[in-house]
Design a protein around this motif. Sequence first.
Motif, short mmCIF file in Angstrom:
data_model
loop_
_atom_site.label_atom_id
_atom_site.label_comp_id
_atom_site.label_asym_id
_atom_site.label_seq_id
_atom_site.Cartn_x
_atom_site.Cartn_y
_atom_site.Cartn_z
N ALA A 239 0.81 -1.21 0.00
CA ALA A 239 0.00 0.00 0.00
C ALA A 239 0.85 1.26 0.00
N ALA A 240 2.09 1.14 0.47
CA ALA A 240 3.00 2.29 0.47
C ALA A 240 3.70 2.47 -0.87
N GLY A 241 3.40 1.62 -1.84
CA GLY A 241 3.99 1.77 -3.16
C GLY A 241 5.37 1.17 -3.32
N VAL A 242 5.73 0.24 -2.43
CA VAL A 242 7.04 -0.40 -2.50
C VAL A 242 6.99 -1.53 -3.52
N GLN A 243 8.05 -1.68 -4.29
CA GLN A 243 8.12 -2.74 -5.30
C GLN A 243 8.15 -4.11 -4.63
N TYR A 244 7.45 -5.06 -5.26
CA TYR A 244 7.45 -6.41 -4.73
C TYR A 244 7.21 -7.41 -5.85
N ALA A 245 7.45 -8.68 -5.54
CA ALA A 245 7.24 -9.77 -6.49
C ALA A 245 6.31 -10.79 -5.85
#
Length: 599
Positions: A239-245
């Motif tokens: 939700a904080a806009g951090v990149q993830y896979a």
Amino acid sequence: MALKPHSIQFFVLRCCFIFAPRVLNLQPQIPNPTTPMTASKPLFFASILCLLLVSGLIDRRPATAEPPTYDVVVYGGTSAGVIAAVQAKKMDKSVVLVGPDRHLGGLTSGGLGWTDTGNKGVIGGLARDFYHRIWQKYQRPENWPHQTLDEYGNRGQGNRAIDGKNRTMWIFEPHLAEQVFEDYVEEFQIPVHREQWLDRESGVVKTDGKISSIRMLSGETYAGKMFIDATYEGDLMAAAGVQYATGREAGDVYDEKYGGVQTGVLHHHHHFDILDRPVSPYRVPGDPTSGVLPRISTEPPGEKLAGDHRIQAYCFRMCLTNHDPNRVPFAKPDGYDASQYELLARIYQAGFDETFDKFDPIPNHKTDTNNHGPFSTDNIGYNYDYPDASYERREEILREHETYQKGWLYFLCTDPRVPDDVRTEMQTWGLAKDEFIDNGHWPHQLYIREARRMVGMYVMTENELLKRRPTPNSVGMGSYAMDSHNVQRYITPEGYVQNEGDIGVSTKGPYEISYGSLVPKREDCTNLLVPVCVSSSHIAFGSIRMEPVFMILGQSAATSAVQAIDEEIAVQDVRYSKLRERLEADGQVLTYEPKSAGK
């Protein structure tokens, strides 16, 4: 002055206006808009207002009062979340532990009592303290209501801690683990806000790359200087806009031998090649035109080493008992459909005889029962959309897993296609009556083996775990094998059923975990740390995901958060030399020294 028209305060105030004249011995006066107010009226109103203010009936805060700002806001009541909150408080910072959990501890208190440890000598700090507190609990006779300590023997995997003094115990009952977590928050006076669900659409407020506050679906808002996402799902991170896979990276993304699809790789006993003969996936054996049995995919498995969207299967780690005074018999679940287990019947016909191999014993005649075999408690292929799913969809997935697993138990107890000896023994087992008492004795935590994985400053891969290349800036260690459960059940080119994705590769000793794997990229967020959904490839996460490691990383994340606050810097700029000094002072093990390793 904030006074809502539907509040209790407003009701009391109206009553005062109606009845106070008699109490104060004032003569009631009929309102007359043409008559000036007498001196008694303002005196009356002022008196009532003062009485209300003194008694606290009126909320004297401004209607738009800002929420308190904590030094550290921890989202998620997992084992990592509790430990992170404790560490922040030990370092004299204000902290709040908030999240959707009703029970603290995640899987550690949710049924996973047979701890996956690897080399215990690299488990230090507060993680070690947790297992010491478990040992202390089991020194009390009242915690042995169904068994004695002597009878249980040394199966608790107990050993002396690395300081040579404090004993530890690594196998335990769920409710006792939860007591330890509750002891922590009480001892350190940590405020815990339970059943608070993050507003994942618009509940994260960021300013200049920093989270300033998070808002729950309830409307509750938590402001902080630093935030820690300790959930299994990585909801705050996302939700904080951090990149993830999510899913599995292709082997060439990080140059990994065990990345992506792993058809033909059969490492444990969770595949069909352990049987005496192959098993047909079709309703009429050998006849593709008859249709495919339930819980078998008709999609091709994918090319070897190719990336895909599939994730490790989930299950509930069940706490069972065959001690009759504490046993709740397995009941037929709502929605039970025996046809869902036709494949299980065929597995028994093909010679499967390992039903009870993962009924691992824990104290008081109980078990931590885990998946084992080609068709077991792992609900393969029914969780692909879980990581990014809505709360409502996740609840549907959870209930589907519960129905499937309870149906599995009921099938083994009642279906005539199950061998007589298996059926008879299964009927002696049941749910433990004194566990999960507010949830029908069923675990309150689904085993989320894998969901989102951050793509942060540094990505842990099999290359670091296998020591093919060095790991920078260690903040903790893992040592368990790269253990990834099956992700799909498919039909082979030969026309038989097979499982895929189950990998078990030894790391050949402990490995270091980089600080960069806890930290987002600078452009994503500068005051967030992620000790559970760490920056890692799928196969590396198969080892890092162990509960003791989550506790280790929770402590390290909180230590870093405090140092970032004290120096007024971004988490990406924390000085590793200073961080390492504090971690080691607090008992964290950052490098492997064989001579100091535990048993």
